[in-house]
Write an enzyme that holds these catalytic residues in place. Structure first.
Site, PDB file in Angstrom:
ATOM      1  N   HIS A  97     -12.965  12.061   7.563  1.00 34.85           N
ATOM      2  CA  HIS A  97     -12.084  13.212   7.776  1.00 34.85           C
ATOM      3  C   HIS A  97     -10.839  13.001   6.925  1.00 34.85           C
ATOM      4  O   HIS A  97     -10.204  11.943   7.007  1.00 34.85           O
ATOM      5  CB  HIS A  97     -11.712  13.302   9.256  1.00 34.85           C
ATOM      6  CG  HIS A  97     -11.007  14.577   9.621  1.00 34.85           C
ATOM      7  ND1 HIS A  97      -9.788  14.955   9.081  1.00 34.85           N
ATOM      8  CD2 HIS A  97     -11.358  15.571  10.481  1.00 34.85           C
ATOM      9  CE1 HIS A  97      -9.417  16.108   9.581  1.00 34.85           C
ATOM     10  NE2 HIS A  97     -10.355  16.503  10.438  1.00 34.85           N
ATOM     11  N   GLN A 152      -9.252   0.102  12.695  1.00 31.15           N
ATOM     12  CA  GLN A 152      -8.832  -0.897  11.700  1.00 31.15           C
ATOM     13  C   GLN A 152      -8.591  -2.260  12.374  1.00 31.15           C
ATOM     14  O   GLN A 152      -7.602  -2.936  12.116  1.00 31.15           O
ATOM     15  CB  GLN A 152      -7.594  -0.414  10.941  1.00 31.15           C
ATOM     16  CG  GLN A 152      -7.863   0.876  10.174  1.00 31.15           C
ATOM     17  CD  GLN A 152      -6.670   1.376   9.371  1.00 31.15           C
ATOM     18  OE1 GLN A 152      -5.515   1.187   9.769  1.00 31.15           O
ATOM     19  NE2 GLN A 152      -6.938   2.019   8.256  1.00 31.15           N
ATOM     20  N   SER A 183     -14.711  -1.631  10.578  1.00 24.12           N
ATOM     21  CA  SER A 183     -15.002  -1.948  11.981  1.00 24.12           C
ATOM     22  C   SER A 183     -14.010  -1.269  12.920  1.00 24.12           C
ATOM     23  O   SER A 183     -12.806  -1.244  12.666  1.00 24.12           O
ATOM     24  CB  SER A 183     -14.940  -3.461  12.216  1.00 24.12           C
ATOM     25  OG  SER A 183     -15.877  -4.150  11.434  1.00 24.12           O
ATOM     26  N   THR A 184     -14.533  -0.747  14.011  1.00 24.84           N
ATOM     27  CA  THR A 184     -13.731  -0.174  15.092  1.00 24.84           C
ATOM     28  C   THR A 184     -14.076  -0.910  16.376  1.00 24.84           C
ATOM     29  O   THR A 184     -15.240  -1.231  16.616  1.00 24.84           O
ATOM     30  CB  THR A 184     -14.032   1.329  15.261  1.00 24.84           C
ATOM     31  OG1 THR A 184     -13.682   2.023  14.060  1.00 24.84           O
ATOM     32  CG2 THR A 184     -13.246   1.915  16.431  1.00 24.84           C
ATOM     33  N   ALA A 198     -15.386   9.002  11.630  1.00 26.38           N
ATOM     34  CA  ALA A 198     -16.023   7.843  12.245  1.00 26.38           C
ATOM     35  C   ALA A 198     -16.058   7.991  13.764  1.00 26.38           C
ATOM     36  O   ALA A 198     -17.006   7.544  14.420  1.00 26.38           O
ATOM     37  CB  ALA A 198     -15.279   6.566  11.850  1.00 26.38           C
ATOM     38  N   VAL A 227      -7.493  11.864   8.863  1.00 30.03           N
ATOM     39  CA  VAL A 227      -7.516  10.793   9.857  1.00 30.03           C
ATOM     40  C   VAL A 227      -7.430   9.442   9.145  1.00 30.03           C
ATOM     41  O   VAL A 227      -8.309   9.108   8.341  1.00 30.03           O
ATOM     42  CB  VAL A 227      -8.791  10.862  10.721  1.00 30.03           C
ATOM     43  CG1 VAL A 227      -8.827   9.711  11.714  1.00 30.03           C
ATOM     44  CG2 VAL A 227      -8.863  12.201  11.454  1.00 30.03           C
ATOM     45  N   ARG A 280       0.812  -1.207   0.000  1.00 24.28           N
ATOM     46  CA  ARG A 280       0.000   0.000   0.000  1.00 24.28           C
ATOM     47  C   ARG A 280       0.849   1.262   0.000  1.00 24.28           C
ATOM     48  O   ARG A 280       0.372   2.327  -0.404  1.00 24.28           O
ATOM     49  CB  ARG A 280      -0.973  -0.022   1.181  1.00 24.28           C
ATOM     50  CG  ARG A 280      -2.112  -1.024   0.975  1.00 24.28           C
ATOM     51  CD  ARG A 280      -3.251  -0.796   1.936  1.00 24.28           C
ATOM     52  NE  ARG A 280      -2.934  -1.164   3.292  1.00 24.28           N
ATOM     53  CZ  ARG A 280      -2.950  -2.419   3.755  1.00 24.28           C
ATOM     54  NH1 ARG A 280      -3.227  -3.423   2.947  1.00 24.28           N
ATOM     55  NH2 ARG A 280      -2.681  -2.677   5.020  1.00 24.28           N
ATOM     56  N   TYR A 317      -0.067   4.438  -2.279  1.00 27.92           N
ATOM     57  CA  TYR A 317      -0.186   5.816  -1.816  1.00 27.92           C
ATOM     58  C   TYR A 317       0.752   6.742  -2.578  1.00 27.92           C
ATOM     59  O   TYR A 317       0.393   7.883  -2.906  1.00 27.92           O
ATOM     60  CB  TYR A 317       0.098   5.885  -0.310  1.00 27.92           C
ATOM     61  CG  TYR A 317      -0.815   5.014   0.523  1.00 27.92           C
ATOM     62  CD1 TYR A 317      -2.128   4.772   0.134  1.00 27.92           C
ATOM     63  CD2 TYR A 317      -0.362   4.421   1.705  1.00 27.92           C
ATOM     64  CE1 TYR A 317      -2.962   3.963   0.889  1.00 27.92           C
ATOM     65  CE2 TYR A 317      -1.198   3.615   2.465  1.00 27.92           C
ATOM     66  CZ  TYR A 317      -2.494   3.387   2.050  1.00 27.92           C
ATOM     67  OH  TYR A 317      -3.320   2.578   2.799  1.00 27.92           O
ATOM     68  N   ALA A 331     -19.995   2.825  11.468  1.00 31.36           N
ATOM     69  CA  ALA A 331     -20.889   3.943  11.183  1.00 31.36           C
ATOM     70  C   ALA A 331     -21.718   3.647   9.937  1.00 31.36           C
ATOM     71  O   ALA A 331     -21.291   2.911   9.039  1.00 31.36           O
ATOM     72  CB  ALA A 331     -20.088   5.224  10.984  1.00 31.36           C
ATOM     73  N   TYR A 368     -13.132  10.061   2.081  1.00 33.22           N
ATOM     74  CA  TYR A 368     -14.169   9.570   2.976  1.00 33.22           C
ATOM     75  C   TYR A 368     -13.870   9.969   4.415  1.00 33.22           C
ATOM     76  O   TYR A 368     -12.727   9.892   4.878  1.00 33.22           O
ATOM     77  CB  TYR A 368     -14.211   8.052   2.832  1.00 33.22           C
ATOM     78  CG  TYR A 368     -15.144   7.315   3.740  1.00 33.22           C
ATOM     79  CD1 TYR A 368     -16.522   7.429   3.613  1.00 33.22           C
ATOM     80  CD2 TYR A 368     -14.652   6.429   4.697  1.00 33.22           C
ATOM     81  CE1 TYR A 368     -17.386   6.708   4.415  1.00 33.22           C
ATOM     82  CE2 TYR A 368     -15.517   5.688   5.507  1.00 33.22           C
ATOM     83  CZ  TYR A 368     -16.875   5.846   5.367  1.00 33.22           C
ATOM     84  OH  TYR A 368     -17.725   5.129   6.163  1.00 33.22           O
TER      85      TYR A 368
END
Length: 280
Positions: A112, A184, A252-253, A142, A115, A84, A88, A225, A110
Site C-alpha cells: 500500500h 518492522q 517480518s511482522t 501486508a 502505509v 534514511r 527519502y 507475506a 510495494y
C-alpha cells in the site's frame, strides 16, 4: 511520522498546474495484487518511479512503461552510512523535479503506497503546496494479507497496530484482549535510521516490555507475506520468550494474539438496557 496532507495544512491554489502526481500500490504479489486502475496509470504515465523489493517486480513495471526509474539507488550503498531521512528527501526531490516539468508522474510502491511509506505523504504534500494535483490509490497491504493467511477476522475482537520501535520508545499500552501487530520487528529499537537490523539485546528489552501484558510462554507469530504466486507465506509460531532467537527479515511482522478474553462492560449494558445473557 508522516505528515497529514489536507486542506487544513497544505496551501491551496486557485489553479492547478498541468503536471500530475499519482502514487499507486503494487500490492504484495507480482502483477496479481495491483488494481486495474493503478496498472493503467503506470501504462499511461510520462515517467514512472518505483520502489519495490525485487528485480522481478521492477522489470514487470518496466514492461508496462519503458520510461521507468528505480528509487532503490538512493539508499545507502555497500559500506556507506546514510540516514534514511536523507534518502527519502532525495527520492522526493527526484519525483518533484519531474513533476515540475509538467509531466504525468506515477510512483509505484510495494504494498500500500501510504502505509510505512513516508515518501508518498511527503511528495503529495509538497506537490499540492506547489499547486499540482496529487493523489494516492490504495494497494493490497501486508496487513490485508496477514488476516487472510492467518484466517483471522480482526473485527472479532479488534486489533492494535504499531511500528515496533515506536512501540518501544513511546508509552503505548496494548490491550491484551485484542490482536497486536508490531511492524518492522527486524528494526526493533533502531532509532538512528542508519541501520537495517536490530540486536539480540534490543529484542530482549522488547520481550521484557511485552511481558507486562503477555506471559513469556504466550504463542506469537512471525509473519511474512508471499511476494510471488509460487511462494507460501511464512507463519512461524513460537513462545514470546524465544523471539530474540528467531530469524527476522525486513518484511517480518510480529503478530501477538489476545492473551485474555473479552469482558463485558456491564455499566454500558445497563445503560443500553441489555442483559449480559443476550450477548453471544
Amino acid at each position: 511520522m508522516s505528515p497529514i496532507y489536507s486542506e487544513h495544512n497544505v496551501k491551496q491554489h486557485t489553479e492547478t498546474k498541468d503536471g500530475r502526481l499519482v502514487f499507486v500500490g503494487t500490492g504484495l504479489q507480482l502483477a496479481g495484487h495491483i488494481s486495474v486502475l493503478s496498472q493503467s496509470y503506470i501504462e499511461h504515465a510520462d515517467v514512472v518511479f518505483s520502489l519495490v523489493p525485487d528485480g522481478f517486480t521492477e522489470r514487470w513495471i518496466q514492461s508496462l512503461n519503458d520510461n521507468h526509474r528505480s528509487l532503490q539507488p538512493f539508499y545507502a550503498q555497500k559500506g556507506e552510512v546514510k540516514n534514511r531521512r536523507d534518502t527519502y528527501a532525495q527520492m522526493v526531490d527526484a519525483i518533484l523535479n519531474e513533476l515540475r516539468l509538467d509531466k504525468n508522474v506515477v510512483v509505484a510502491l510495494y504494498g500500500h503506497p501510504g502505509v510505512f511509506a513516508c515518501i508518498s505523504h511527503l511528495a503529495i504534500a509538497q506537490a499540492r503546496e506547489e499547486g499540482y494535483q496529487a493523489d494516492m490509490l490504495p494497494g493490497i497491504s501486508a496487513e490485508a494479507c496477514l488476516w487472510a493467511d492467518l484466517g483471522i477476522d480482526p473485527g472479532h475482537s479488534g486489533h492494535q497496530s504499531y511500528e515496533a520501535t515506536q512501540f518501544m520508545l513511546y508509552q503505548h499500552t496494548p490491550n491484551p484482549k485484542t490482536h497486536l501487530l508490531l511492524w518492522q520487528i527486524a528494526l526493533a529499537g533502531e532509532h538512528t535510521l542508519t541501520e537495517f537490523s536490530t540486536t539480540r539485546e534490543r529484542l530482549d528489552i522488547l520481550v521484557a516490555h511485552l511481558s507486562q501484558w503477555y506471559p513469556l510462554d504466550h504463542e506469537v507469530v512471525i509473519y511474512e507475506a508471499a511476494n510471488l504466486p509460487t511462494q507460501t507465506p511464512r507463519v512461524e509460531r513460537l513462545p514470546l520468550k524465544n523471539l530474540p532467537n528467531a530469524r527476522l527479515e525486513m518484511i517480518s511482522t510480529l503478530m501477538i494474539p489476545p492473551s485474555e478474553t473479552l469482558s463485558l462492560n456491564l455499566s454500558i449494558l445497563e445503560k443500553l438496557g441489555i442483559s449480559a445473557c443476550d450477548i453471544g
